[in-house]
Design a protein around this motif. Structure first.
Motif, PDB file in Angstrom:
ATOM      1  N   MET A 124       0.636  -0.634  -0.051  1.00  0.00           N
ATOM      2  CA  MET A 124      -0.458   0.117  -0.367  1.00  0.00           C
ATOM      3  C   MET A 124       1.084   1.604  -0.403  1.00  0.00           C
ATOM      4  N   ARG A 125       2.203   1.572   0.212  1.00  0.00           N
ATOM      5  CA  ARG A 125       3.120   2.515  -0.624  1.00  0.00           C
ATOM      6  C   ARG A 125       3.230   3.462  -1.773  1.00  0.00           C
ATOM      7  N   MET A 126       2.846   4.901  -1.399  1.00  0.00           N
ATOM      8  CA  MET A 126       2.498   5.190  -3.294  1.00  0.00           C
ATOM      9  C   MET A 126       3.755   5.138  -3.330  1.00  0.00           C
ATOM     10  N   ASP A 127       4.927   5.314  -2.149  1.00  0.00           N
ATOM     11  CA  ASP A 127       6.401   5.022  -2.856  1.00  0.00           C
ATOM     12  C   ASP A 127       6.409   4.520  -2.311  1.00  0.00           C
ATOM     13  N   THR A 128       7.411   2.951  -3.330  1.00  0.00           N
ATOM     14  CA  THR A 128       7.354   1.868  -2.606  1.00  0.00           C
ATOM     15  C   THR A 128       9.100   1.327  -2.346  1.00  0.00           C
ATOM     16  N   THR A 129      10.079   3.430  -2.993  1.00  0.00           N
ATOM     17  CA  THR A 129      11.121   3.358  -2.671  1.00  0.00           C
ATOM     18  C   THR A 129      11.411   3.555  -1.080  1.00  0.00           C
ATOM     19  N   ARG A 130      10.544   3.501  -0.237  1.00  0.00           N
ATOM     20  CA  ARG A 130      10.936   4.110   0.757  1.00  0.00           C
ATOM     21  C   ARG A 130       9.743   3.683   2.185  1.00  0.00           C
ATOM     22  N   GLY A 131      10.298   3.901   3.236  1.00  0.00           N
ATOM     23  CA  GLY A 131       9.223   4.020   4.250  1.00  0.00           C
ATOM     24  C   GLY A 131       8.799   2.195   4.629  1.00  0.00           C
ATOM     25  N   GLU A 132       7.962   1.511   5.436  1.00  0.00           N
ATOM     26  CA  GLU A 132       7.574   0.850   6.097  1.00  0.00           C
ATOM     27  C   GLU A 132       5.640   0.165   4.726  1.00  0.00           C
ATOM     28  N   SER A 133       5.957  -0.881   4.314  1.00  0.00           N
ATOM     29  CA  SER A 133       4.748  -1.369   4.190  1.00  0.00           C
ATOM     30  C   SER A 133       3.423  -1.806   5.026  1.00  0.00           C
ATOM     31  N   VAL A 134       2.301  -1.156   4.576  1.00  0.00           N
ATOM     32  CA  VAL A 134       1.381  -2.320   5.817  1.00  0.00           C
ATOM     33  C   VAL A 134       1.298  -3.109   6.528  1.00  0.00           C
ATOM     34  N   ALA A 135       1.977  -3.970   5.708  1.00  0.00           N
ATOM     35  CA  ALA A 135       2.403  -5.173   6.394  1.00  0.00           C
ATOM     36  C   ALA A 135       3.376  -5.856   7.367  1.00  0.00           C
ATOM     37  N   GLU A 136       4.834  -4.759   6.884  1.00  0.00           N
ATOM     38  CA  GLU A 136       6.156  -4.158   8.134  1.00  0.00           C
ATOM     39  C   GLU A 136       5.249  -4.089   9.289  1.00  0.00           C
ATOM     40  N   TRP A 137       4.196  -2.894   9.149  1.00  0.00           N
ATOM     41  CA  TRP A 137       3.859  -2.190  10.470  1.00  0.00           C
ATOM     42  C   TRP A 137       3.334  -2.578  11.205  1.00  0.00           C
ATOM     43  N   LEU A 138       2.079  -3.867  10.665  1.00  0.00           N
ATOM     44  CA  LEU A 138       1.016  -4.655  11.097  1.00  0.00           C
ATOM     45  C   LEU A 138       2.228  -5.207  12.097  1.00  0.00           C
ATOM     46  N   ALA A 139       3.251  -5.929  12.222  1.00  0.00           N
ATOM     47  CA  ALA A 139       4.041  -7.017  12.669  1.00  0.00           C
ATOM     48  C   ALA A 139       4.166  -6.590  14.003  1.00  0.00           C
ATOM     49  N   THR A 140       4.637  -5.497  14.140  1.00  0.00           N
ATOM     50  CA  THR A 140       5.004  -4.384  15.094  1.00  0.00           C
ATOM     51  C   THR A 140       3.782  -3.894  16.204  1.00  0.00           C
ATOM     52  N   ALA A 141       3.577  -2.946  15.065  1.00  0.00           N
ATOM     53  CA  ALA A 141       2.238  -1.784  16.333  1.00  0.00           C
ATOM     54  C   ALA A 141       1.208  -2.557  17.345  1.00  0.00           C
ATOM     55  N   GLU A 142       0.677  -2.077  18.327  1.00  0.00           N
ATOM     56  CA  GLU A 142      -0.064  -2.206  18.857  1.00  0.00           C
ATOM     57  C   GLU A 142      -1.270  -1.979  19.232  1.00  0.00           C
ATOM     58  N   LEU A 143      -1.933  -2.733  19.465  1.00  0.00           N
ATOM     59  CA  LEU A 143      -3.233  -2.574  19.343  1.00  0.00           C
ATOM     60  C   LEU A 143      -4.009  -1.862  19.295  1.00  0.00           C
ATOM     61  N   GLN A 144      -3.913  -0.745  20.216  1.00  0.00           N
ATOM     62  CA  GLN A 144      -4.469   0.452  20.874  1.00  0.00           C
ATOM     63  C   GLN A 144      -4.396   1.195  19.207  1.00  0.00           C
ATOM     64  N   GLN A 145      -2.901   1.288  18.690  1.00  0.00           N
ATOM     65  CA  GLN A 145      -2.620   1.941  17.650  1.00  0.00           C
ATOM     66  C   GLN A 145      -3.519   1.641  16.214  1.00  0.00           C
ATOM     67  N   ILE A 146      -3.782  -0.179  16.696  1.00  0.00           N
ATOM     68  CA  ILE A 146      -3.949  -0.091  15.180  1.00  0.00           C
ATOM     69  C   ILE A 146      -6.112  -0.028  15.466  1.00  0.00           C
ATOM     70  N   ALA A 147      -5.838  -0.115  16.453  1.00  0.00           N
ATOM     71  CA  ALA A 147      -7.461   0.884  16.255  1.00  0.00           C
ATOM     72  C   ALA A 147      -7.664   1.775  16.172  1.00  0.00           C
ATOM     73  N   GLU A 148      -6.833   2.706  16.541  1.00  0.00           N
ATOM     74  CA  GLU A 148      -7.117   4.120  16.868  1.00  0.00           C
ATOM     75  C   GLU A 148      -6.860   5.020  14.689  1.00  0.00           C
ATOM     76  N   VAL A 149      -6.091   3.647  13.850  1.00  0.00           N
ATOM     77  CA  VAL A 149      -6.032   3.909  12.825  1.00  0.00           C
ATOM     78  C   VAL A 149      -7.108   3.896  12.053  1.00  0.00           C
ATOM     79  N   ILE A 150      -7.620   2.600  12.103  1.00  0.00           N
ATOM     80  CA  ILE A 150      -8.747   1.588  11.529  1.00  0.00           C
ATOM     81  C   ILE A 150     -10.211   2.589  12.035  1.00  0.00           C
ATOM     82  N   ARG A 151     -10.039   3.831  13.327  1.00  0.00           N
ATOM     83  CA  ARG A 151     -11.441   4.376  14.096  1.00  0.00           C
ATOM     84  C   ARG A 151     -11.151   5.520  12.990  1.00  0.00           C
TER      85      ARG A 151
END
Length: 307
Positions: A124-151
């Protein structure tokens, strides 16, 4: 073999007409802040005078490669997000266009991971040359942060339940790595949904907006527009969901009124910086031919003489 994914530009005629103020041979410098696949850019170039210029921005390397096919000395492309328009000289731009939609080649290419309709890496990165992917973020993100992003970015009422399912899956079988895995997990968690809408729609939107910092970039670009637009210059923004449109609407409204200082009630008010002009929706014919246009809203404003 390269798959020829096609893209139909939304509100093409309306946006270009609004941007160029009806001029058939515009002589100024214009900005296409989100080149995409170049539909708006090519239409603008067709209306520019020989001395006119068009500067495009896009952080998608595939979009930049597409822009390289335009052999026109009046055109240039920058591999940057549109927050970078603030780097342009002050009061140098006659018109600024932002099309905030995701292009069809991005959505339809499984490798990009934007859509739940295709199985592919959860990127889901617009720029695939930098930054982390959604999969990489979800591998370590805390439950509260994931919930806040979805909400907050998906306006999803089942945000907490989805976040709990994602974390539970991570603990039991490892992180989610594909679009199909995420779509199936959300579908198994969200039991009710609006008719005709996939249960994963809001979650995918939320993760895409978050991982690309789309709303923050939009706010920065809008603020920069006040600096780079000439007096009389046009701002035209096409949004596709309520979060974006609300930001654009409130920005134009804020700067389209005189501001009084309550501490100095007899002082002259600060002059408004923008003049709101139009709010345009796609025609029934356009939506019929391109269903992805149905949620689009074009808002147009003009820079005033205010400093």
């Amino acid at each position: 073999m390269n798959t020829p994914w096609t893209h139909t530009t939304v509100l093409l005629g309306e946006a270009v007409e609004a941007l160029l103020s009806g001029s058939s041979a515009a002589a100024g410098t214009y900005v296409d802040a989100t080149f995409g696949r170049g539909g708006h850019a090519r239409a603008i170039l067709a209306r520019l005078a020989p001395e006119g210029r068009l500067i495009a921005f896009d952080k998608d390397a595939e979009a930049v490669a597409e822009a390289a096919r335009i052999s026109d000395a009046r055109f240039s492309i920058r591999h940057q997000g549109f927050r970078s328009i603030g780097e342009l000289p002050e009061a140098s731009i006659a018109g600024l266009l932002m099309d905030l939609g995701v292009s069809s080649p991005q959505i339809d290419n499984p490798v990009r991971g934007f859509s739940f309709r295709f199985d592919g890496p959860l990127d889901m990165r617009m720029d695939t040359t930098r930054g982390e992917s959604v999969a990489e973020w979800l591998a370590t993100a805390e439950l509260q942060q994931i919930a806040e992003v979805i909400r907050d970015y998906g306006e999803e009422r089942f945000a907490v339940q989805i976040a709990k399912a994602i974390v539970a899956r991570r603990q039991e079988r490892g992180p989610i790595s594909t679009t199909t895995e995420l779509a199936e997990l959300v579908a198994g968690t969200v039991k009710t949904r609006e008719p005709g809408q996939n249960p994963a729609t809001r979650t995918f939107q939320a993760f895409r907006i978050f991982i690309n910092a789309e709303l923050e970039e939009l706010q920065q670009a809008l603020e920069a527009s006040l600096s780079v637009l000439k007096p009389g210059g046009r701002l035209a923004v096409i949004s596709f969901h309520s979060l974006e449109d609300r930001i654009v609407k409130q920005f134009i409204a804020k700067h389209s009124k005189e501001v009084y200082d309550r501490r100095a009630p007899f002082a002259a008010p600060k002059a408004m910086k923008l003049r709101a002009l139009e709010r345009i929706k796609p025609s029934e014919a356009e939506v019929s031919g391109n269903p992805r246009a149905r949620s689009a809203i074009l808002r147009v404003a003009e820079r005033t003489e205010a400093a």
